[in-house]
Design an enzyme around this catalytic site. Structure first.
Site, PDB file in Angstrom:
ATOM      1  N   GLU A  38     -55.403 -44.323  63.433  1.00  8.56           N
ATOM      2  CA  GLU A  38     -54.116 -43.835  63.921  1.00  8.56           C
ATOM      3  C   GLU A  38     -52.999 -44.596  63.206  1.00  8.56           C
ATOM      4  OE1 GLU A  38     -50.896 -42.464  65.232  1.00  8.56           O
ATOM      5  OE2 GLU A  38     -52.704 -41.485  66.022  1.00  8.56           O
ATOM      6  N   GLY A  89     -49.126 -36.903  70.019  1.00  7.48           N
ATOM      7  CA  GLY A  89     -48.016 -36.200  70.652  1.00  7.48           C
ATOM      8  C   GLY A  89     -48.009 -36.270  72.152  1.00  7.48           C
ATOM      9  N   ALA A  94     -43.789 -33.087  76.587  1.00  6.99           N
ATOM     10  CA  ALA A  94     -43.166 -32.859  77.888  1.00  6.99           C
ATOM     11  C   ALA A  94     -44.174 -32.499  78.975  1.00  6.99           C
ATOM     12  CB  ALA A  94     -42.114 -31.758  77.764  1.00  6.99           C
ATOM     13  N   VAL A 230     -54.129 -43.341  56.754  1.00  2.30           N
ATOM     14  CA  VAL A 230     -55.126 -42.837  55.812  1.00  2.30           C
ATOM     15  C   VAL A 230     -54.411 -42.339  54.560  1.00  2.30           C
ATOM     16  CG1 VAL A 230     -56.914 -41.100  55.409  1.00  2.30           C
ATOM     17  CG2 VAL A 230     -56.765 -42.263  57.623  1.00  2.30           C
ATOM     18  N   HIS A 472     -42.884 -27.935  67.909  1.00  2.13           N
ATOM     19  CA  HIS A 472     -44.251 -27.411  67.877  1.00  2.13           C
ATOM     20  C   HIS A 472     -44.544 -26.843  66.494  1.00  2.13           C
ATOM     21  CE1 HIS A 472     -43.213 -26.900  72.345  1.00  2.13           C
ATOM     22  NE2 HIS A 472     -43.941 -28.000  72.204  1.00  2.13           N
ATOM     23  N   GLY A 505     -53.329 -28.970  65.425  1.00  2.00           N
ATOM     24  CA  GLY A 505     -52.422 -27.834  65.367  1.00  2.00           C
ATOM     25  C   GLY A 505     -52.376 -27.137  64.031  1.00  2.00           C
TER      26      GLY A 505
END
Length: 549
Positions: A38, A89, A94, A230, A472, A505
């Protein structure tokens, strides 16, 4: 190193957001040795910023010494808000967990590959259980009344609803043993409705991935390394991959390290995954990545507008509640949600300005802003003030199921390779949404009535310059029937590199028109359900078999 395979790890996962966290837990349950990298830092509840003005803990800008949760990226056609940190995220989203409508599953990009609605139904159920979804936000206050009234005024009152949210409500401020996983998860604290979900939940009520998937994965032996970026994923000649990382916060020493893994899962978010794939394709580290990379990049056809009062309507308590609590549909394809920040978190107000018609040329849009300011400078100064901004306004997050997209590619600028964009398949990606303006004006009118203080619809500075905002960012490495049409197959394996998967995503093929986190989680659950147990034969069809069908 595993003596049987010759690799340092069975699986390396790049990123710890909704896709990466699912992969970490489910692969550990199947007996794989898993390491997660991460780029962001690890946060305990008390480590989050108290307000958005604490830039070092809120914004992500490593070059400036800021290692917070809020990333901001810019492309020629959109400005992107994303997350950073262990939990991705989920740290600054939210908590809003809608399922998309049937049109999403019938998008031509993927509709013939599976019965997506049917196959994903049990995985949506699992995702809801894991993320602790409360199907209806349980409180009703002034903001919820304003949104309901705005929907009525627009003639769409029947579409108004309270949002499904991933929050532990419990007793406000009271610490309790894990209420979700039979005591296997961490202790939790009941939500206090402080409103700062998107700055980072210091209370411990928000169901971030650190509280569920990642907590359970670490109990099963998954290693998570924060602050490791990475820089290369290279397929090895004999199979497997070499994954090179460097210290994210390394100023004097890069701290480079390389490990080998039999398989790699890319889950660095759409921006991170696309950037890595583009660079590895260009360098030859992953030469077989499809030329379709970057196509069908989606913004959820999104806009961020809203309404702000000239003074604090004290009786309304606009900043009290979780980040998103309600929504309605302006029309069949346009979904509107209220968004709030807590008291003191006023930084994002700097993006707001006068609402101007987006169809005007740039010079006329900017001229409209100037004229309105000169016509009523005192009023515009009060509206633009950041003082108690979060207590004076309601943000309108507007999303559409429209079929529009961007195409992303790498371009050298100022001596560095950077992602850039151009208009892609379908309708042009919108620079503004007239439906969002209508919603913002209706919210402003209702706010003035409810609060007794003049209020005005507001847009954003990026929108004035023809660059919409999105929280998004999706697609670009989409599920497809062949490498001519997309980057991954129906099992999320990269075409030409089947040991490499994209589980975030970036694989989403269409605009869902709702917050995509639940869908990314469900898609990841489905993808990982098809992985074999460690050491067992892979029952998935090969990519050649898929192409031969």
């Amino acid at each position: 190193m595993n003596a049987a395979t010759g690799f340092d790890e069975d699986v390396v996962i790049v990123g710890s957001g909704f896709g990466g966290s699912v992969a970490a837990l489910r692969l550990a349950e199947k007996g794989y040795r898993v390491r997660v990298y991460e780029a962001g830092r690890r946060f305990a509840d008390e480590d989050f910023a108290k307000t958005s003005w604490n830039l070092r803990r809120y914004l992500w800008a490593p070059a400036l010494g800021c290692y917070g949760v809020q990333r901001i990226h810019r492309l020629p056609h959109v400005m992107i808000l994303a997350g950073a940190g262990v939990g991705g995220g989920s740290l600054n989203y939210a908590n809003t967990l809608y399922e998309p409508g049937p049109g999403f599953f019938a998008d031509p990009q993927w509709e013939g590959l599976a019965d997506w609605a049917g196959e994903l139904a049990p995985h949506y159920a699992t995702a809801k259980r894991m993320l602790g979804v409360v199907e209806r936000y349980p409180h009703r206050g002034p903001v919820e009344r304003i949104m309901a009234g705005a929907a009525e005024d627009l003639g769409v009152g029947d579409t108004f609803r309270h949002a499904p949210v991933g929050v532990w409500f419990g007793r406000p401020g009271e610490r309790t043993a894990d209420p979700f996983f039979g005591g296997e998860g961490p202790e939790r604290t009941g939500c206090t409705l402080c409103g700062n979900c998107m700055v980072g939940c210091r209370v411990g009520a928000k169901n971030t991935l650190v509280k569920n998937y990642l907590a359970l994965a670490e109990r099963r032996g998954v290693a998570i390394e924060p602050l490791r970026t990475v820089t290369e994923v290279r397929e090895l000649a004999g199979g497997g991959f070499a994954v090179t990382t460097r210290r994210t916060d390394g100023r004097l020493r890069r701290g480079e390290r390389t490990v080998t893994a039999e398989r790699v899962v890319l889950a660095a978010g759409t921006w991170g995954t696309q950037q890595l794939l583009h660079r590895m394709k260009r360098s030859g580290a992953l030469p077989a990545v499809s030329d379709a990379l970057g196509r069908l990049t989606r913004t959820n056809s999104e806009a961020l507008d809203g309404a702000v009062a000239t003074a604090v309507p004290e009786s309304l308590g606009l900043a009290r509640g979780v980040a998103i609590t309600t929504s309605f549909h302006v029309d069949d394809r346009t979904h509107v949600e209220n968004v709030r920040y807590g008291p003191g978190s006023n930084l994002m107000g700097a993006l707001a300005t006068v609402l101007v018609p987006g169809e005007l040329p740039l010079a006329r849009r900017f001229g409209r802003v100037v004229r309105l300011v000169l016509r009523s400078p005192a009023r515009q100064l009060r509206l633009a003030s950041l003082r108690r901004w979060s207590e004076r306004g309601i943000i309108a997050l507007v999303m559409q199921t429209a079929d529009n997209s961007l195409t992303l590619s790498l371009r050298r600028r100022f001596g560095r390779l950077r992602l850039t964009s151009e208009q892609g398949h379908g309708e042009p990606n919108p620079s503004h949404l007239p439906e969002a303006h209508r919603a913002a004006e209706a919210i402003a009118a209702r706010m003035a009535v409810e609060g007794g203080v003049p209020a005005e619809a507001r847009g954003s500075w990026p929108e004035v310059f023809g660059i919409p905002l999105t929280a998004h960012f999706l697609g670009g490495a989409t599920i497809s029937a062949s490498p001519a049409d997309g980057v991954v197959d129906a099992y999320h394996r990269v075409w030409g590199h089947p040991g490499l998967s994209v589980v975030d995503g970036a694989a989403v093929p269409a605009n869902p028109g709702v917050n995509p986190s639940l869908t990314i989680t469900a898609l990841a659950e489905r993808a990982l359900s098809h992985w074999p147990m460690a050491g067992a034969a892979d029952g998935r069809p090969s990519q050649q078999q898929l192409l031969d069908r």
